[in-house]
Design a protein around this motif. Structure first.
Motif, PDB file in Angstrom:
ATOM      1  N   ASP A  33      -3.096   5.887   2.092  1.00  0.00           N
ATOM      2  CA  ASP A  33      -1.959   6.333   2.893  1.00  0.00           C
ATOM      3  C   ASP A  33      -1.070   7.260   2.071  1.00  0.00           C
ATOM      4  O   ASP A  33      -1.127   7.274   0.830  1.00  0.00           O
ATOM      5  CB  ASP A  33      -1.144   5.123   3.370  1.00  0.00           C
ATOM      6  CG  ASP A  33      -1.853   4.360   4.477  1.00  0.00           C
ATOM      7  OD1 ASP A  33      -2.880   4.864   4.968  1.00  0.00           O
ATOM      8  OD2 ASP A  33      -1.381   3.267   4.835  1.00  0.00           O
ATOM      9  N   SER A  64       3.348   1.164   3.655  1.00  0.00           N
ATOM     10  CA  SER A  64       2.048   0.537   3.427  1.00  0.00           C
ATOM     11  C   SER A  64       1.480   0.904   2.061  1.00  0.00           C
ATOM     12  O   SER A  64       0.901   0.054   1.371  1.00  0.00           O
ATOM     13  CB  SER A  64       1.076   0.952   4.537  1.00  0.00           C
ATOM     14  OG  SER A  64       0.990   2.364   4.620  1.00  0.00           O
ATOM     15  N   ARG A 101       1.090  -1.197   9.410  1.00  0.00           N
ATOM     16  CA  ARG A 101       0.508   0.079   8.984  1.00  0.00           C
ATOM     17  C   ARG A 101       0.208   0.940  10.201  1.00  0.00           C
ATOM     18  O   ARG A 101       0.448   2.145  10.216  1.00  0.00           O
ATOM     19  CB  ARG A 101      -0.767  -0.180   8.187  1.00  0.00           C
ATOM     20  CG  ARG A 101      -1.436   1.090   7.684  1.00  0.00           C
ATOM     21  CD  ARG A 101      -2.623   0.760   6.800  1.00  0.00           C
ATOM     22  NE  ARG A 101      -3.323   1.966   6.420  1.00  0.00           N
ATOM     23  CZ  ARG A 101      -4.616   2.207   6.638  1.00  0.00           C
ATOM     24  NH1 ARG A 101      -5.357   1.286   7.219  1.00  0.00           N
ATOM     25  NH2 ARG A 101      -5.154   3.348   6.276  1.00  0.00           N
ATOM     26  N   ALA A 112      -4.730   1.008   3.019  1.00  0.00           N
ATOM     27  CA  ALA A 112      -3.405   1.493   2.646  1.00  0.00           C
ATOM     28  C   ALA A 112      -3.412   2.268   1.337  1.00  0.00           C
ATOM     29  O   ALA A 112      -2.482   3.028   1.057  1.00  0.00           O
ATOM     30  CB  ALA A 112      -2.428   0.316   2.557  1.00  0.00           C
TER      31      ALA A 112
END
Length: 724
Positions: free
Chosen positions: A415, A421, A179, A412
């Motif tokens: 994100d 991720s 990540r 994540a």
């Protein structure tokens, strides 16, 4: 209205320069040497930092917390953290068994990649397949070691897994290591901020050469600070997200400080002073204001040491050092640049003023820079109470969401959609439940089989726990661990509540029954403990910073009410900015994925904004005090102070806003929140507070604004700080 910029025009009438004036005079006299020394210093520090390599490292330790105790137990018994393990998520709508050959081929490729130690497929121990058979994951163990994994190896792993997808097979990689590699591409935040700042400077100063002087000062100061911290990171613990924060703050305050001094230089030129005396006088007056404002920022940042959080202390020291280097550049490099480009700048300034006089006529020339601000001060003076109440209502309304602000750390799940991720996070939640993205690592200090089974049974029966795995003997077998998977995601408030209930209602009674100690750890519990630590220590931090800053203002203005007013308004602007961050990033306004506010953001924003707010407070109120001491008329002091400083405050604030707001383009959620909070705080401070509320309060207070009790007047030292 009389001119507010009047100063002695001749060197004969100019008082002997003080220490700052002598420094400026020396820099101007040896301008080539001063510039060369700065260039050599920045180049040497940058080269040294590059040769030394990357020394930044994070310190997430939280002494005294339950999650830290769990981590220490795991480390002491030979069970290290799992930050070098990632998952390859796989989904096939027809079932993973139907695509087993493709999946096996992919995992064979992954085994042969650099930095990969071992791979356990979905059908082996250490992997998993969902109940419907469509989603599974393979566990990839990366090379063990103390140093960071090579970014190119992680990027190759991401690309290998991504390229294997398609034709019904969805692939993604989840884990903090990859990540971080996916985020490291960065954005154009710094470049966008500098370009926007240059445009505003050109519009404000009317010359590319003049605009380049503050910008070059800021860039060299930030470059020197980055090199210095890059070297210091090998000796002290400095977080890896520190450099962009340093650039953000350094560029903002660097241009801001240089512009304040440059504006006073321009004022002195228009008042009739020659270039030399204009620069010396600017440093004597505005330079002192800059040193005070920068000192306040440093004090506020060093106040973070009170929190006792290792992860923040290195960042605070690095940013404080950045401000210190910026202050040094403002008083040594800026005068040299003014001397080098002085003739061209002076011609341009005088030509612009001549055109302005011609357009407006000699009668209006005195108000050329401040006519609109003087009119604003007059309008505020007619209804100061109404203006004060309206401005305060805006700040209070924006501050309201802070009451519901949740602190934590982005995972994540926040994100960008489509990233590897985020895809892995969503597939894990879909196939196994949201809690599988953030399992709780519960450690039993006893370590025997009976102790571990008893712990697993108690956790499995707890409300809010979806499943448990274990017990697993850890390391040397002296402890046992059980993984508890919540029913909700890591960032959900229900998960935080579950951690608290497990500790208080499940594990505490179990400890009383067995005499053994149980610790709840793992990233999810650590994030909660960090947020609780910040919240618990925040009142002391605020009290220290506000108290010290108020004392400084008390010395500067020799007034009791002005510092108290400044403290209250600064707190309001900070809370309003954090309220906007809560609305956008926690409540999901403007299409942003909702989640907790990063635990670092409120304390860092408070420290930086509280210090930066003093720039405009000192700059504006000092000019009011000058007029008050000269004329003894409180109403005139408000009008002339705002007229003289309003334009440069607006320009300086606009530059800081675009520099800070540009960081919303950054890939990291923390930097996005940080940039938005600082931009909103400066906007509110410059527009609502300095242009409306401060003039209204000063108008209502009148002569009482400058009241100082006799005992305090006798013991307080006299400060020579005057307006910008």
């Amino acid at each position: 209205m009389a001119r507010t910029e009047a100063v002695p025009a001749s060197s004969a009438a100019t008082p002997p320069p003080g220490r700052l004036g002598r420094i400026a005079a020396g820099s101007m006299r040896h301008r080539g040497t001063a510039l060369l020394l700065w260039l050599v210093l920045v180049a040497a520090l940058t080269a040294g930092a590059q040769a030394a390599g990357d020394g930044y490292r994070n310190d997430h330790s939280l002494p005294g917390t339950d999650s830290q105790a769990a981590a220490d137990l795991l480390a002491a018994h030979g069970a290290g953290p799992e930050d070098r393990t990632v998952r390859v998520l796989l989904k096939n709508a027809d079932g993973l068994d139907a695509g087993q050959d493709r999946i096996t081929g992919l995992l064979d490729q992954v085994k042969g990649l650099p930095s990969v130690d071992s791979v356990r497929g979905p059908w082996s121990q250490g992997g998993a397949v969902s109940r419907d058979g469509t989603i599974g994951y393979a566990t990839v163990a990366l090379d063990d070691g103390d140093g960071p994994l090579p970014a190119e190896d992680l990027t190759r792993l991401l690309e290998t897994v991504r390229e294997a997808g398609g034709d019904g097979l969805v692939t993604a990689v989840g884990g903090e290591a990859t990540r971080g590699a996916e985020e490291s591409g960065g954005g154009a935040a710094e470049g966008a901020g500098m370009l926007a700042a240059l445009v505003i400077l050109v519009l404000f100063l009317g010359s590319l050469v003049a605009a380049a002087v503050p910008l070059v000062t800021a860039v060299l100061a930030v470059g020197g600070a980055l090199g210095l911290i890059g070297l210091a990171a090998h000796l002290f613990t400095v977080a890896d997200f520190t450099p962009p924060v340093m650039m953000l703050v350094g560029l903002g305050v660097g241009v801001d400080y240089a512009l304040l001094i440059f504006h006073r230089h321009r004022t002195e030129l228009l008042a009739g002073a020659d270039r030399h005396h204009a620069a010396v006088r600017a440093m004597e007056v505005a330079g002192r204001t800059v040193l005070f404002a920068g000192g306040t920022v440093i004090i506020a940042l060093l106040g973070l040491v009170v929190l006792g959080l290792g992860a923040l202390q290195g960042v605070a020291l690095a940013v404080a050092l950045t401000v210190l280097v910026t202050m040094a550049a403002s008083v040594t490099l800026l005068p040299a640049l003014l001397a080098l480009a002085g003739a061209r700048i002076e011609r341009r300034i005088r030509a612009r003023e001549a055109k302005r006089r011609a357009r407006r006529g000699e009668a209006g020339a005195g108000l050329a820079d401040g006519g609109r601000r003087a009119a604003l001060a007059t309008a505020v003076g007619r209804r100061p109470l109404s203006v004060l109440l309206a401005g305060a209502a805006v700040l209070v309304a924006l501050s309201a969401p802070v009451l519901g602000m949740r602190l934590g750390f982005a995972d994540a799940g926040t994100d960008p959609a489509g990233s590897s991720s985020r895809t892995a996070y969503d597939l894990t939640a879909e196939g196994f439940g949201p809690g599988f993205n953030g399992p709780l690592v519960v450690v039993a200090e006893g370590g025997d089989a009976t102790s571990g089974r008893r712990l697993a049974t108690a956790l499995g029966e707890a409300e809010g726990v979806a499943a448990v795995q274990g017990p697993f003997p850890a390391g040397d077998g002296g402890i046992a661990t059980v993984l508890a998977f919540p029913e909700t995601g890591p960032q959900d408030e229900a998960t935080a509540q579950l951690v608290r209930e497990l500790r208080a209602d499940v594990l505490a009674p179990l400890t009383e029954e067995t005499g053994e100690r149980y610790r709840v750890g793992g990233p999810t519990a650590a994030a909660l403990d960090f947020a609780d630590s910040v919240s618990g220590r925040m009142p002391l931090f605020v009290a220290v910073v506000v108290g010290l800053s108020t004392l400084l203002l008390l010395v500067v203005f020799r007034s009791l009410l002005v510092p108290l007013k400044a403290a209250v308004l600064n707190l309001l602007s900070i809370s309003a900015a954090l309220g906007v961050v809560t609305l956008v990033f926690q409540n999901g306004w403007f299409g942003v994925t909702g989640g907790p506010v990063e635990a670092f953001v409120p304390v860092m924003v408070f420290a930086i904004v509280f210090g930066l707010s003093m720039d405009y407070e000192v700059f504006l109120v000092s000019r009011m005090r000058e007029v008050w001491l000269r004329a003894g008329d409180a109403r005139q002091a408000v009008g002339e102070g705002l007229a003289a400083t309003g334009k440069v405050i607006t320009a300086a604030a606009a530059i800081m806003i675009v520099v800070f707001a540009a960081f919303v383009l950054s890939p990291g959620r923390m930097l996005q929140q940080f940039g938005l909070a600082l931009a909103v705080a400066v906007l509110l401070d410059a527009v609502v507070i300095r242009c409306l509320i401060v003039p209204a309060v000063m108008r209502l207070l009148g002569a009482r604004a400058w009241w100082l009790p006799g005992p305090l007047a006798r013991v307080l030292p006299r400060s020579g700080t005057r307006g910008g």
